[in-house]
Design an enzyme around this catalytic site. Structure first.
Site, PDB file in Angstrom:
ATOM      1  N   GLU A   1     -10.479  -1.553   6.161  1.00 48.93           N
ATOM      2  CA  GLU A   1      -9.195  -1.763   6.765  1.00 48.93           C
ATOM      3  C   GLU A   1      -9.463  -1.683   8.200  1.00 48.93           C
ATOM      4  O   GLU A   1      -8.739  -2.525   8.878  1.00 48.93           O
ATOM      5  CB  GLU A   1      -8.096  -0.808   6.203  1.00 48.93           C
ATOM      6  CG  GLU A   1      -6.799  -0.924   6.909  1.00 48.93           C
ATOM      7  CD  GLU A   1      -5.987   0.381   6.490  1.00 48.93           C
ATOM      8  OE1 GLU A   1      -6.271   1.273   5.964  1.00 48.93           O
ATOM      9  OE2 GLU A   1      -4.614  -0.019   6.692  1.00 48.93           O
TER      10      GLU A   1
ATOM     11  N   SER B  44       3.739  -0.185   3.479  1.00 49.14           N
ATOM     12  CA  SER B  44       3.780  -1.582   4.213  1.00 49.14           C
ATOM     13  C   SER B  44       4.086  -2.559   2.954  1.00 49.14           C
ATOM     14  O   SER B  44       3.484  -2.553   2.003  1.00 49.14           O
ATOM     15  CB  SER B  44       2.696  -1.883   5.003  1.00 49.14           C
ATOM     16  OG  SER B  44       2.663  -1.218   5.912  1.00 49.14           O
TER      17      SER B  44
ATOM     18  N   GLN C 125       0.971  -1.258   0.201  1.00 47.99           N
ATOM     19  CA  GLN C 125       0.107  -0.106   0.054  1.00 47.99           C
ATOM     20  C   GLN C 125       0.909   1.329  -0.020  1.00 47.99           C
ATOM     21  O   GLN C 125       1.985   1.305   0.587  1.00 47.99           O
ATOM     22  CB  GLN C 125      -1.095   0.029   1.101  1.00 47.99           C
ATOM     23  CG  GLN C 125      -0.363  -0.070   2.601  1.00 47.99           C
ATOM     24  CD  GLN C 125      -0.169   1.523   3.206  1.00 47.99           C
ATOM     25  OE1 GLN C 125      -0.137   2.334   2.221  1.00 47.99           O
ATOM     26  NE2 GLN C 125       0.632   1.339   4.346  1.00 47.99           N
TER      27      GLN C 125
ATOM     28  N   SER D  69       0.572   6.602   2.682  1.00 49.53           N
ATOM     29  CA  SER D  69       1.222   7.808   3.324  1.00 49.53           C
ATOM     30  C   SER D  69       2.269   8.523   2.555  1.00 49.53           C
ATOM     31  O   SER D  69       2.894   8.061   1.674  1.00 49.53           O
ATOM     32  CB  SER D  69       1.891   7.414   4.562  1.00 49.53           C
ATOM     33  OG  SER D  69       0.980   6.603   5.543  1.00 49.53           O
TER      34      SER D  69
ATOM     35  N   ASN E 159      -5.578   6.118  16.245  1.00 47.36           N
ATOM     36  CA  ASN E 159      -6.704   6.151  17.066  1.00 47.36           C
ATOM     37  C   ASN E 159      -7.270   7.239  17.524  1.00 47.36           C
ATOM     38  O   ASN E 159      -8.555   7.311  17.906  1.00 47.36           O
ATOM     39  CB  ASN E 159      -6.311   5.200  18.268  1.00 47.36           C
ATOM     40  CG  ASN E 159      -5.898   3.637  18.120  1.00 47.36           C
ATOM     41  OD1 ASN E 159      -6.262   3.189  16.842  1.00 47.36           O
ATOM     42  ND2 ASN E 159      -5.964   2.910  18.841  1.00 47.36           N
ATOM     43  N   GLU E 160      -6.656   8.213  17.464  1.00 46.63           N
ATOM     44  CA  GLU E 160      -6.973   9.742  17.650  1.00 46.63           C
ATOM     45  C   GLU E 160      -8.251  10.158  16.653  1.00 46.63           C
ATOM     46  O   GLU E 160      -9.100  10.626  17.096  1.00 46.63           O
ATOM     47  CB  GLU E 160      -6.018  10.760  17.470  1.00 46.63           C
ATOM     48  CG  GLU E 160      -5.242  10.688  18.970  1.00 46.63           C
ATOM     49  CD  GLU E 160      -4.134   9.576  18.903  1.00 46.63           C
ATOM     50  OE1 GLU E 160      -3.877   8.864  18.067  1.00 46.63           O
ATOM     51  OE2 GLU E 160      -3.651   9.292  20.181  1.00 46.63           O
TER      52      GLU E 160
END
Lengths: 392, 329
Positions: free
Chosen positions: A247, A160, A125, A128, A373-374
Site C-alpha cells: 500500500e 474506504s 478495506q 481502522s 506520515n509520522e
C-alpha cells in the site's frame, strides 16, 4: 544503466495507448464516492477487464496479462496520461490481491480474483477502528470461533469504499477482550466478509468534501466461513504487513498519476499565469521535478525488484514523498486558478481547465491514511537509519 | 530498462570512497583553504590515477570518456569526502575543449587533464559569473566571452567564499586561444556538465552530513537518553534521507540523458542540480541543528561539509535559474 525500454515494453505501451485512446470516456465520470458514480466506475472496470486491462500484472488465468513490473508502470503512465477514470477497485486490486497472491489458497485465488478483476465484486478495506488508526496493533474487534467458521463483532470505521462496496477485508482479534495483551500484534486474524451479511450495519460517513467516501461498519456476530480466513488464524498481523508494504509502496500510488498531473499543471501554468510571478513559477517547477523524481525513484525500485530484490522499508520513503507531492501539486494548481480555485468541481462556473478541487481534497488525506506520515518517518528513522526506538 | 548502477560502477564508487577515506581529506581541505595546495595536488594526482579526470576526456586524447554516469559516480564520492579544488571546473574545461572543434587546442590540454597534470578552471562570462574557482591553484584558466575563448594571464584577489576551501577570483587579461562559432555551444555544454557534477558532488556532501549526524544522534545522550530516540530528531533525519533518496535518481537520470545526447538533458540536469543542492543544504541545516554547538564549531570537521553545501547551491546554476530551465519550452 539506462532508461530505455525494450522493444517488447514499447510495444506494450503502444498497445495500451491505442486501447485507451478509443475507450476512455470523453467526459469525466461522476465521482466514485457517490452512488451514481460508483456504478459508472463499476461499468468502467468491466470495460477494462473485458480486454484484460484491469489487472495487467496478474497471471492470465485470473484475468491479467502477466505483465512485468515495468510494464505495469508503463500501463499506469499511459492510463493517467489518457485521463482515464480513478479505479474504484483499487482496494481489492492493490491491497487484498497482493496479500492473496502471497498467503491465499488456490481455492481463494480462483474464487476471489476473477470477480475482483471484472468489477463484479468491489472491495472495501476495514482496517481502522475508533481507537485504532495507524496503530493497528490496538484493534479491538473480535473473531470468535464457531462451527465451521468465525463470528465477527465490533466496529470498524473510516472504511474506504465501504458505503457502496460488496465485500470487505480486515483484521480481528481472536483473544476476546484482551486488547492490551503484552504482544498486541499477536492473536490477530485476517478475514474477509460480505457487507450485506446478516449482522453488518453500514453507516456512510461524510468526508471532508461531504461525499460518503467511507463508512463505519457495525458487526454483530457476523458469520464468516473458514474459507474466508487469509493465512493462518492468529497470524493476521504478519499477513497484513505484506499488504501495507504494498500500500505504501508501489501499488497505491504509481508515478503515472503524478507525471500526468504535473503535465496538466504545466499546461495550466502556460495557459495564463502571470509570467512575473516567479514564486508561483518555482512551485510549478518543483511539482514537475517532484513528479519526475518520484517516477525515477520508482524506476530504480522496479529495477531492483526485477533484479531479484525485495520491497522493504523504503516504501515508507515513497509514502511520505508522494503524499506531500500530491498536496503541493494540487495546491499550486488551485493557486494558479486564482479566484476560481475555491470552486468545487460541481460548481456551475467551475474552471473547465482540469478538475483540481476534488483531487485537492483527496490529496489532503494522503499524509493520514496508509499509516500516517509520522509513523512512516519513525519507520524510516528506525529501519533505514538505525536510530533507536523511543517514545512516540 | 535497467536503472541501476552496474557492478563495475559500484566497485568504482567503493574504491574511490576507500581511497578518499584513507587520504584524510579534512586536513587536505584545511590546507587548501589556507592557501597550501600541495596536499590537494597530491590527492589530485591520485584521483587522476584512479581515472577520474580521464572520464571527462575522449579516447583520442588519452581519456576514457566522456562518461557522464561514471563522472556522476566519481563526483558523488568526491563530495562525500569534501575534496577541495577546481574539480568541477577541470571536468567542465574538458567538456568544453571536446566540443570546441579545435583539435590543436584539444591535443594540448586534454591529455594533460586526463593524466592529472593539469588542473584547470573555467569562467563563462556569458553565464553571469565573473569568477573562476581556484584560479590561483589552477594551471590554466579558460575564459569564454562570446565566440572567443582566452587563457587568463592573471587573476584578481581571492574573494572569500561561504566555503573557505573555495577560492573564487576574477580572471584577468590573457590571449585569445580560439575564436569560432562553436564556442557558445561548447560553453553551454560545459555548463551542463559542470551543473551535473556539482549536483553529484552535493549529493555526496549530503550523504556524509546525514551519516555523520545519524552517528552523532546514536551516541549523544541528553536527559538520560540518546537524542536519536527523540521523535523530532528522528523525523528531521528521516526528512533529510527522503530528500537525498529522491535527488539521487534525478542525478543519475540526468547523467544518462547527457550520455544519450537526449535533447531534454539540460532540463534533467537543471532538475537534478536544484534538487540535489537543496537536499544537501537541508541536510546541512539538520546536521548543524542536531550537532548543536558542535556543529557551529569551525574546528569540528563537520563544518567543512556544511559550508561547501551552501556554496555549491549558487555554483553553476542558481535554484531560480534551474527551476526556470525545467519549465523552459
Amino acid at each position: 544503466m539506462d532508461l530505455d525500454f525494450t522493444a517488447e515494453e514499447e510495444a506494450f505501451r503502444a498497445e495500451a495507448r491505442a486501447w485507451l485512446a478509443t475507450r476512455v470516456p470523453a467526459a469525466p465520470l461522476p465521482s466514485l464516492e457517490t452512488a451514481e458514480g460508483f456504478s459508472a466506475h463499476r461499468a468502467w472496470e468491466r470495460t477494462l477487464s473485458a480486454d484484460r486491462w484491469s489487472v495487467v500484472s496478474w497471471p492470465e488465468e485470473y484475468g491479467g496479462r502477466g505483465a512485468s513490473i515495468l510494464e505495469w508502470l508503463i500501463f499506469e503512465e499511459e492510463y493517467y496520461a489518457a485521463g482515464a477514470p480513478g479505479r474504484v477497485s483499487q482496494n481489492g486490486i492493490n491491497l487484498l490481491a497482493p496479500t492473496l497472491f502471497e498467503h491465499g489458497t488456490d481455492e481463494q485465488l480462483a474464487r476471489i480474483l476473477p470477480p475482483m478483476a471484472s468489477g463484479d465484486v468491489i472491495w472495501a478495506q476495514a482496517w481502522s477502528e475508533p481507537e485504532a488508526g495507524s496503530d493497528l496493533a490496538s484493534l479491538r474487534s473480535t473473531a470468535v470461533r464457531t462451527d465451521g467458521g468465525w463470528l465477527l463483532s465490533g466496529q470498524k470505521t473510516w472504511s474506504s469504499r465501504a458505503a457502496f462496496a460488496d465485500r470487505a477485508f480486515g483484521l480481528f482479534r481472536g483473544d476476546q477482550g484482551d486488547t492490551k495483551a503484552a504482544e498486541p500484534h499477536h492473536g490477530l486474524t485476517y478475514l474477509m466478509f460480505p457487507l450485506d451479511a446478516h449482522g453488518v450495519t453500514v453507516r456512510p460517513i461524510g468526508r471532508l468534501d461531504g461525499k460518503p467516501a467511507f463508512a463505519e461498519l457495525f458487526l454483530d456476530d457476523v458469520f464468516v466461513p473458514d474459507q474466508d480466513v487469509i493465512g493462518e488464524p492468529g497470524q493476521g498481523w504478519r499477513v497484513a504487513m505484506s499488504t501495507t508494504g504494498n500500500e505504501r509502496g508501489l501499488t497505491l500510488r504509481s508515478p503515472g498519476r503524478f507525471t500526468a498531473a504535473a503535465d496538466r499543471l504545466v499546461a495550466l501554468w502556460r495557459s495564463g499565469a502571470d509570467p512575473g510571478d516567479t514564486a508561483l513559477r518555482d512551485r510549478v517547477a518543483d511539482a514537475v521535478i517532484g513528479a519526475r523524481a518520484y517516477q525515477l525513484f520508482t524506476y530504480a525500485g522496479a529495477s531492483r525488484i526485477a533484479a531479484g530484490g525485495a520491497v522493504g522499508a523504503e516504501t515508507s520513503l515513497n509514502k511520505v514523498f508522494w503524499s506531500e507531492l500530491d498536496i503541493a501539486l494540487h495546491e499550486t494548481a488551485l493557486d494558479l486558478l486564482g479566484p476560481y480555485g475555491e470552486l468545487s468541481d460541481t460548481a456551475g462556473e467551475a474552471p473547465a481547465r482540469g478538475s483540481w478541487a476534488e483531487g485537492y481534497t483527496f490529496s489532503l488525506a494522503g499524509p493520514i491514511y496508509a499509516g500516517t506520515n509520522e509513523i512512516q518517518r519513525d519507520i524510516i528513522a528506525e529501519r533505514l537509519l538505525g536510530l533507536p526506538k523511543g517514545r512516540r | 530498462m535497467r536503472f541501476l548502477l552496474d557492478d563495475e560502477q559500484q566497485a568504482f564508487a567503493r574504491s574511490l570512497d576507500g581511497m578518499l577515506e584513507a587520504a584524510g581529506t579534512p586536513a587536505v581541505v584545511r590546507a587548501w583553504a589556507a592557501g597550501d595546495t600541495a596536499p590537494g595536488r597530491a590527492l589530485w594526482s591520485r584521483l587522476a590515477e584512479a581515472g577520474v579526470f580521464a572520464l571527462a576526456v575522449p579516447e583520442q586524447h588519452d581519456g576514457l570518456g566522456p562518461l557522464p554516469v561514471e563522472l556522476g559516480v566519481a563526483f558523488t564520492e568526491m563530495g562525500r569526502h569534501a575534496v577541495p579544488g577546481p574539480l568541477v571546473e577541470t571536468v567542465a574545461v574538458a567538456a568544453f575543449l571536446d566540443r570546441l572543434g579545435d583539435d590543436a587546442v584539444a591535443a594540448v590540454w586534454l591529455p594533460a587533464i586526463a593524466s592529472g597534470k593539469t588542473a584547470a578552471s573555467l569562467c563563462l562570462l556569458s553565464d553571469d559569473s565573473p569568477y573562476a574557482l581556484d584560479a590561483h591553484a589552477a594551471d590554466a584558466v579558460f575564459v569564454v566571452e562570446g565566440d572567443a575563448v582566452r587563457l587568463a594571464a592573471a587573476s584578481g584577489p581571492v574573494q572569500p567564499s561561504a566555503d573557505p576551501a573555495r577560492r573564487p577570483a576574477r580572471p584577468l587579461g590573457g590571449t585569445v586561444l580560439a575564436r569560432r562559432p562553436e564556442v557558445a555551444a561548447a560553453a553551454g555544454h560545459a555548463a551542463d556538465v559542470a551543473a551535473l557534477v556539482t549536483a553529484a558532488q552535493a549529493l555526496g556532501l549530503g550523504r556524509t552530513l546525514l551519516a555523520r549526524t545519524v552517528e552523532h544522534a546514536r551516541r549523544r545522550t541528553q536527559f538520560g537518553v540518546v537524542i536519536g530516540s527523540f521523535q523530532t530528531v528522528k523525523h528531521r533525519l528521516a526528512d533529510a534521507l527522503i530528500a537525498l533518496e529522491f535527488a539521487q535518481p534525478l542525478v543519475r537520470a540526468a547523467a544518462v540523458a547527457l550520455a544519450a545526447h537526449d535533447p531534454a538533458a539540460g532540463r534533467e540536469i537543471a532538475a537534478a542540480k536544484v534538487t540535489a543542492c537543496e537536499a544537501a543544504c537541508a541536510a546541512a541545516r539538520t546536521a548543524l541543528q542536531i550537532h548543536g554547538a558542535l556543529g557551529y564549531t569551525a574546528e569540528f570537521d563537520l563544518s567543512l561539509w556544511i559550508r561547501k553545501a551552501r556554496a555549491l547551491r549558487s555554483a553553476w546554476g542558481t535554484p531560480a535559474a534551474c527551476r526556470a530551465r525545467v519549465l523552459a519550452p
